[in-house]
Design an enzyme around this catalytic site. Structure first.
Site, PDB file in Angstrom:
ATOM      1  N   SER A   1      -5.461 -97.947   3.826  1.00 18.05           N
ATOM      2  CA  SER A   1      -4.364 -98.839   3.931  1.00 18.05           C
ATOM      3  C   SER A   1      -4.765-100.448   3.774  1.00 18.05           C
ATOM      4  O   SER A   1      -4.025-101.262   3.398  1.00 18.05           O
ATOM      5  CB  SER A   1      -3.460 -98.744   5.295  1.00 18.05           C
ATOM      6  N   ASP A   2      -6.015-100.580   4.115  1.00 17.43           N
ATOM      7  CA  ASP A   2      -6.180-101.932   4.080  1.00 17.43           C
ATOM      8  C   ASP A   2      -7.986-101.969   3.942  1.00 17.43           C
ATOM      9  O   ASP A   2      -8.555-100.943   4.079  1.00 17.43           O
ATOM     10  CB  ASP A   2      -5.835-102.836   5.217  1.00 17.43           C
TER      11      ASP A   2
ATOM     12  N   ARG B   1      -4.725 -84.095  10.672  1.00 17.49           N
ATOM     13  CA  ARG B   1      -4.393 -85.654  11.077  1.00 17.49           C
ATOM     14  C   ARG B   1      -4.098 -86.019   9.457  1.00 17.49           C
ATOM     15  O   ARG B   1      -4.727 -85.959   8.612  1.00 17.49           O
ATOM     16  CB  ARG B   1      -5.264 -86.497  11.718  1.00 17.49           C
TER      17      ARG B   1
ATOM     18  N   GLU C   1     -10.507 -95.902  11.762  1.00 18.72           N
ATOM     19  CA  GLU C   1      -9.420 -95.526  12.281  1.00 18.72           C
ATOM     20  C   GLU C   1      -9.326 -95.166  13.599  1.00 18.72           C
ATOM     21  O   GLU C   1     -10.475 -95.759  14.258  1.00 18.72           O
ATOM     22  CB  GLU C   1      -8.767 -94.086  11.478  1.00 18.72           C
TER      23      GLU C   1
ATOM     24  N   GLY D   1      -3.404 -89.898   8.424  1.00 18.75           N
ATOM     25  CA  GLY D   1      -3.311 -91.026   8.873  1.00 18.75           C
ATOM     26  C   GLY D   1      -3.798 -92.248   7.817  1.00 18.75           C
ATOM     27  O   GLY D   1      -4.067 -91.954   6.849  1.00 18.75           O
TER      28      GLY D   1
HETATM   29  O1  LIG Z   1      -1.564 -94.421  10.475  1.00 20.89           O
HETATM   30  P1  LIG Z   1      -1.977 -93.827  11.788  1.00 20.89           P
HETATM   31  O2  LIG Z   1      -2.091 -92.414  11.593  1.00 20.89           O
HETATM   32  O3  LIG Z   1      -1.199 -94.319  12.911  1.00 20.89           O
HETATM   33  O4  LIG Z   1      -3.533 -94.311  11.880  1.00 20.89           O
HETATM   34  C1  LIG Z   1      -3.915 -95.650  11.913  1.00 20.89           C
HETATM   35  O5  LIG Z   1      -2.994 -96.552  12.032  1.00 20.89           O
HETATM   36  C2  LIG Z   1      -3.022 -97.127  13.501  1.00 20.89           C
HETATM   37  C3  LIG Z   1      -3.262 -98.372  13.388  1.00 20.89           C
HETATM   38  O6  LIG Z   1      -2.316 -99.330  12.588  1.00 20.89           O
HETATM   39  C4  LIG Z   1      -4.075 -96.101  14.290  1.00 20.89           C
HETATM   40  O7  LIG Z   1      -3.139 -95.086  14.554  1.00 20.89           O
HETATM   41  C5  LIG Z   1      -4.968 -95.680  13.207  1.00 20.89           C
HETATM   42  O8  LIG Z   1      -5.554 -94.512  13.340  1.00 20.89           O
HETATM   43  O1  LIG Z   2      -7.206 -98.159  12.679  1.00 17.51           O
HETATM   44  C1  LIG Z   2      -7.086 -98.801  11.663  1.00 17.51           C
HETATM   45  C2  LIG Z   2      -6.303 -98.414  10.530  1.00 17.51           C
HETATM   46  C3  LIG Z   2      -6.173 -99.008   9.318  1.00 17.51           C
HETATM   47  N1  LIG Z   2      -6.936-100.140   9.419  1.00 17.51           N
HETATM   48  C4  LIG Z   2      -7.619-100.587  10.199  1.00 17.51           C
HETATM   49  O2  LIG Z   2      -8.522-101.671  10.011  1.00 17.51           O
HETATM   50  N2  LIG Z   2      -7.559 -99.947  11.428  1.00 17.51           N
END
Ligand SMILES: O=P(O)(O)O[C@H]1O[C@H](CO)[C@@H](O)[C@H]1O
Ligand SMILES: O=c1cc[nH]c(=O)[nH]1
Length: 237
Positions: free
Chosen positions: A205-206, A87, A181, A89
């Site tokens: 990402s955040d 994965r 996630e 992500g």
């Molecule tokens: O960037 P991906 O792979 O989608 O993963 C994260 O982003 C999504 C949520 O924004 C959820 O699928 C989470 O697991």
């Molecule tokens: O599932 C997710 C992915 C990125 N950031 C979040 O807070 N949740």
């Protein structure tokens, strides 16, 4: 063809990268793979096969959350013979020493999902874990390239917008959970069910404590370190 994947037998490689976002699959195929050809567009959930440094590799979008991802992973393993699933992500950080854009390698995944309670019954808490060789390969690659990397437990949540976030984030962080996630616990459980190898490599990402975040364009396009780590780890499989 399977129900949700329009590939014919042999079109999908034994090693596959799994981003949630199908457009990230397109970006990975076009940026990192040679001779990539699309094998799936059913529901717009793009899948490609090409080569990376001579090794045949596929990349398949899975959608967001456990139900969507589980459909693709189940069909990839049971109908296309996929053996190594990584994965790639995004995740949200739970701890102050984890920074936005850092890499997370999910050694294990806690979850609020009921899928394994349905699978095992109410008295067993199955512990979904990464494949050790893929995890070690990925860690070695990240360290050798001086990438900021953390290894540990993640929280696979069924909700992106959680009403109880204010209490859950500090509680889980106090137990060492690095980030949240939405797929890894089910990916690792399915890999165990079918006796194949899985790993989740994620970019932060955040940040759930500081509130810092990246744009959706950045999430889609610029998390190249995570892709490099996943592909190099797969090469050594
Ligand atoms: O960037 P991906 O792979 O989608 O993963 C994260 O982003 C999504 C949520 O924004 C959820 O699928 C989470 O697991
Ligand atoms: O599932 C997710 C992915 C990125 N950031 C979040 O807070 N949740």
């Amino acid at each position: 063809m399977s129900v949700h994947i329009g590939a014919t037998e042999g079109q999908i490689a034994e090693t596959i990268l799994l981003p949630g976002d199908p457009l990230r699959a397109k970006y990975i195929a076009e940026t990192f793979l040679e001779g990539a050809e699309v094998y799936n567009n059913v529901r717009g959930m793009l899948g490609y096969t090409g080569t990376y440094k001579g090794k045949r590799v596929s990349v398949q979008g899975t959608g967001m959350g456990i139900p969507s991802m589980s459909i693709y992973v189940h069909e990839l393993i049971s109908q296309y013979g996929v053996k190594n699933l990584i994965r790639v992500g995004t995740c949200g950080a739970y701890k102050n020493d984890v920074k936005v854009r850092d890499l997370i390698l999910a050694q294990a995944a806690s979850t609020d999902s009921a899928v394994n309670r349905h699978r095992f019954g109410g008295n067993i808490d199955f512990a979904p874990v990464a494949n050790f060789k893929l995890l070690k390969n990925a860690y070695d690659v990240a360290v050798s390239r001086n990438m900021p990397v953390h290894v540990g437990n993640v929280f696979t949540s069924d909700t992106f917008y959680n009403d109880r976030g204010a209490e859950l984030v500090p509680l889980l962080a106090s137990y060492g959970v690095l980030a949240v996630e939405m797929e890894t616990a089910a990916l690792y459980s399915l890999a165990a069910k079918f006796n194949v190898n899985a790993l989740a490599v994620m970019t932060v990402s955040d940040h759930l404590i500081t509130g810092e975040e990246t744009s959706s364009e950045e999430r889609q396009l610029t998390f190249n370190q995570m892709i490099e780590v996943a592909l190099e780890a797969a090469l050594q499989e």
